[in-house]
Design an enzyme around this catalytic site. Structure first.
Site, mmCIF file in Angstrom:
data_model
loop_
_atom_site.group_PDB
_atom_site.id
_atom_site.type_symbol
_atom_site.label_atom_id
_atom_site.label_comp_id
_atom_site.label_asym_id
_atom_site.label_seq_id
_atom_site.Cartn_x
_atom_site.Cartn_y
_atom_site.Cartn_z
ATOM 1 N N GLU A 37 0.880 -1.158 0.000
ATOM 2 C CA GLU A 37 0.000 0.000 0.000
ATOM 3 C C GLU A 37 0.928 1.222 0.000
ATOM 4 O OE1 GLU A 37 -3.316 2.089 2.844
ATOM 5 O OE2 GLU A 37 -2.779 0.029 3.288
ATOM 6 N N ARG A 262 4.810 -12.879 9.684
ATOM 7 C CA ARG A 262 5.567 -11.677 9.348
ATOM 8 C C ARG A 262 6.861 -11.624 10.135
ATOM 9 N NH1 ARG A 262 3.548 -6.346 9.776
ATOM 10 N NH2 ARG A 262 1.808 -7.037 8.528
ATOM 11 N N LYS A 272 4.312 0.761 9.694
ATOM 12 C CA LYS A 272 4.501 2.017 8.964
ATOM 13 C C LYS A 272 3.943 3.193 9.751
ATOM 14 C CE LYS A 272 2.870 0.232 5.144
ATOM 15 N NZ LYS A 272 2.448 -0.042 3.764
HETATM 16 P P1 ATP Z 1 2.756 -2.326 8.160
HETATM 17 O O1 ATP Z 1 2.062 -3.269 9.081
HETATM 18 O O2 ATP Z 1 4.202 -2.190 8.391
HETATM 19 O O3 ATP Z 1 2.074 -1.011 8.045
HETATM 20 P P2 ATP Z 1 1.467 -3.425 5.901
HETATM 21 O O4 ATP Z 1 1.276 -4.887 5.967
HETATM 22 O O5 ATP Z 1 0.292 -2.580 6.154
HETATM 23 O O6 ATP Z 1 2.714 -3.025 6.764
HETATM 24 P P3 ATP Z 1 1.604 -3.292 3.095
HETATM 25 O O7 ATP Z 1 2.057 -2.189 2.243
HETATM 26 O O8 ATP Z 1 0.169 -3.651 3.081
HETATM 27 O O9 ATP Z 1 2.071 -2.976 4.547
HETATM 28 O O10 ATP Z 1 2.496 -4.578 2.856
HETATM 29 C C1 ATP Z 1 2.814 -5.096 1.591
HETATM 30 C C2 ATP Z 1 3.159 -6.535 1.741
HETATM 31 O O11 ATP Z 1 4.245 -6.689 2.644
HETATM 32 C C3 ATP Z 1 2.004 -7.319 2.307
HETATM 33 O O12 ATP Z 1 1.839 -8.479 1.528
HETATM 34 C C4 ATP Z 1 2.415 -7.638 3.705
HETATM 35 O O13 ATP Z 1 1.885 -8.860 4.099
HETATM 36 C C5 ATP Z 1 3.939 -7.670 3.614
HETATM 37 N N1 ATP Z 1 4.544 -7.312 4.893
HETATM 38 C C6 ATP Z 1 4.359 -6.197 5.604
HETATM 39 N N2 ATP Z 1 5.036 -6.246 6.768
HETATM 40 C C7 ATP Z 1 5.683 -7.433 6.789
HETATM 41 C C8 ATP Z 1 6.552 -8.080 7.712
HETATM 42 N N3 ATP Z 1 6.891 -7.522 8.868
HETATM 43 N N4 ATP Z 1 7.025 -9.298 7.394
HETATM 44 C C9 ATP Z 1 6.695 -9.874 6.235
HETATM 45 N N5 ATP Z 1 5.890 -9.323 5.321
HETATM 46 C C10 ATP Z 1 5.378 -8.120 5.578
HETATM 47 MG MG MG Z 2 -1.466 -3.326 4.862
#
Ligand code: ATP
Ligand code: MG
Length: 563
Positions: A37, A262, A272
């Site tokens: 995102e 994760r 984020k």
């Molecule tokens: P955050 O929780 O840090 O805000 P998010 O999951 O909302 O991250 P996205 O931009 O939606 O961020 O993530 C893009 C991809 O990265 C998704 O498929 C998510 O599952 C993966 N991702 C995000 N954080 C992690 C992590 N700590 N370990 C592994 N994969 C991750």
């Molecule tokens: Mg997300």
């Protein structure tokens, strides 16, 4: 990118893909995607997902899409889109032509919403967000049906069309899926599909004032792109039945979702939202502050993509949440830097040394080895003269036991140069040591005494007249606790910020070859760690970040465990 090929371990995702290839489930295709995102910069957790998705595609001759999940117009910015692309490329991956945006599918998603309304599977609800939450029930209590749930198809079609046309204010109505308000899975209790939001979108502009929810967009986006293995983190496991429901109701192609745990890393935070908070509140200098776990921060710090990929391979993928030791990341980094980095001499906290029996005005060019790990890196010349700098820490006026470096009357080796002996200590009015007087033994050039006498320490040095002045930034963990969320009553994770995570040293002395380094240049300062030239570097005045120290605590732990 062959770095990890030889030691690729089996894991449950590889097992699933290999089985699907064997049974020809997707006609032998492997299509994955990385779906960020665009509401922040990527961090090391995202790297795990990137390496997994792009890595698997590479490994099985498939392809990996980069898709921006940009369904939320208010939080997303173009700045993030560009930064994310840069980071993925930097990690060494290429999406080719397969760059997509969920917003590309807004028309299709709208049509599908209409299709569900026609099938009696979706309805326009007039409850407010608060009411929807209240009606939703809890894990132990079923939800209640909205009084608007049984509107006719015609009324729903009319209202949804008018929602789209902009007739209603933000938050006044939603489109919801008609599933089951008593489902044990809260995601299936008539989830919201569309909300009204009069907001400009970074790509579709003012075309829309209704936006699909992430859950109504994600599975269908995967379907549209023909994704075979839709790999995501564990928190989406409970959303899978909903994605499946949409896809089945619409009768469209069905990708397979696979969840993995994760990445969590000690001494840092990964969300984020929190990283944005650190930036906004000035706890760090920006998203690319070298203390941040963001990819741009790690890059600025001096991390290599190879080290990060290796780390991601070593941590593997599993179904259970875990906390990975930051030391492992640093260990992977050291292994890589050790192979590639030239060694140089730099004095961070200089102490002046005058070699009294060395001829004034004389300069010798001594041979120094560039990388003992890599003979092809060759040697270089380092100037030696009468006045030098050594590290303050390498001298003690009253040395304790086991301190073998320089002290009054004692002899040590200067790396690549001579033995010197300290004959006198000069102090200022306050009694601080400001200079050492020494003698050198001309017979020991190159570092050995012909009479076989030994010294117990070798220290580094820089010739004063030739030294390049530099600023050097030393870093420690951003947080003082392995788990920043471990807090006392009334405190927050931010109270665990490390007040000493940055130490700026000015007046550091580097060997002359470093006068003209470009930002991004990496080297090892002998005995001090690996360093990387910062973008703040100006002509003739380098600024270096310490990437990592030389002490590998993780390797030590592994050794003691007999691994
Ligand atoms: P955050 O929780 O840090 O805000 P998010 O999951 O909302 O991250 P996205 O931009 O939606 O961020 O993530 C893009 C991809 O990265 C998704 O498929 C998510 O599952 C993966 N991702 C995000 N954080 C992690 C992590 N700590 N370990 C592994 N994969 C991750
Ligand atoms: Mg997300």
């Amino acid at each position: 990118m062959e770095d990890s090929d030889a030691k690729r371990k089996p894991n449950f995702i590889r097992t699933i893909i290999e089985e699907d290839l064997r049974t020809h489930k997707y006609g032998g295709r492997v299509v994955t995607r990385f779906p960020p995102e665009p509401n922040g910069y990527l961090h090391i957790g995202h790297a795990k997902s990137i390496c997994l998705n792009f890595g698997l595609a590479q490994e099985y001759g498939g392809r990996c899409h980069l898709r921006f999940d940009d369904t939320n117009p208010t939080k997303e910015e173009e700045e993030y889109v560009e930064a994310i692309k840069e980071d993925v490329r930097w990690l060494g991956y290429d999406w080719g032509e397969h760059l997509y945006y969920a917003s590309d599918y807004f028309d299709q998603l709208y049509e599908w919403a209409v299709q569900l309304i026609r099938a009696g599977k979706a309805y326009v609800d007039d409850l407010t967000a608060d009411e929807i939450r209240e009606f939703r029930g809890t894990l132990t209590e079923p939800g209640r049906e909205s009084p608007y749930r049984n509107r006719s198809v015609e009324e729903n079609l009319d209202l949804f069309e008018r929602m789209r046309a902009g007739e209603f204010p933000d938050g006044s109505r939603t489109l919801r899926a008609k599933i089951d308000m008593a489902s044990p899975n809260l995601n299936l209790r008539d989830p919201v599909m569309y909300r009204i939001l009069h907001a400009r979108h970074h790509r579709t502009g003012d075309k829309w004032c209704i936006y699909p929810m992430y859950d109504f967009a994600h599975g269908q986006s995967d379907s549209i792109e023909g994704i075979t293995h839709s790999i995501c983190t564990l928190e989406f496991e409970d959303h899978r039945p909903l994605y499946d429901w949409y896809i089945e109701q619409l009768g469209i192609y069905h990708p397979q979702q696979i969840e993995f745990a994760r990445l969590n890393l000690t001494y840092t935070v990964m969300s984020k939202r929190r990283l944005l908070e650190l930036v906004r509140e000035g706890h760090v200098r920006g998203w690319d502050d070298p203390r941040m776990p963001t990819l741009c921060g790690l890059r600025r710090r001096g991390y290599t993509p190879e080290a990060i990929r290796e780390f991601c391979e070593r941590i593997g993928v599993a179904k259970a949440d875990s906390l990975v030791d930051y030391g492992l990341l640093e260990h992977c980094l050291r292994e890589d830097l050790n192979k590639r980095c030239p060694r140089v001499m730099a004095v961070l906290r200089p102490l002046r040394v005058v070699i009294e029996n060395y001829p004034e005005g004389q300069v010798e060019q001594l041979d120094a080895v560039n990388n003992p790990e890599d003979p092809s890196a060759g040697t270089r010349k380092v100037p030696f003269s009468r006045v030098l700098y050594i590290e303050r820490d390498d001298f003690m006026e009253v040395p304790p036991k086991k301190f073998y470096r320089l002290a009054p009357g004692r002899e040590v080796r200067l790396r690549y140069a001579y033995f010197i002996r300290c004959t006198d200590v000069i102090k200022d009015a306050e009694g601080n040591v400001v200079e050492l007087r020494c003698t050198y033994d001309p017979q020991t050039r190159g570092g050995d005494a012909p009479d076989g006498r030994k010294v117990k320490a070798t220290i580094h040095w820089v010739s004063a007249a030739h030294a390049v002045e530099a600023e050097v930034r030393l870093y420690d963990h951003l947080f003082v606790k392995p788990d920043p969320d471990e807090v006392e009553e009334g405190k927050t994770w931010k109270d665990n910020l490390n007040p000493r995570s940055l130490e700026v040293l000015t007046g550091c002395k580097l060997e002359p070859g470093l006068a003209t380094v470009a930002p991004g240049y990496r080297c090892q300062f002998e005995r001090l760690g690996y360093f990387c030239a910062d973008p703040d570097t100006a002509a003739g005045r380098p600024v270096f970040n310490r990437t990592v120290t030389l002490r590998d605590t993780w390797a030590k732990i592994q050794k003691s465990l007999g691994e």
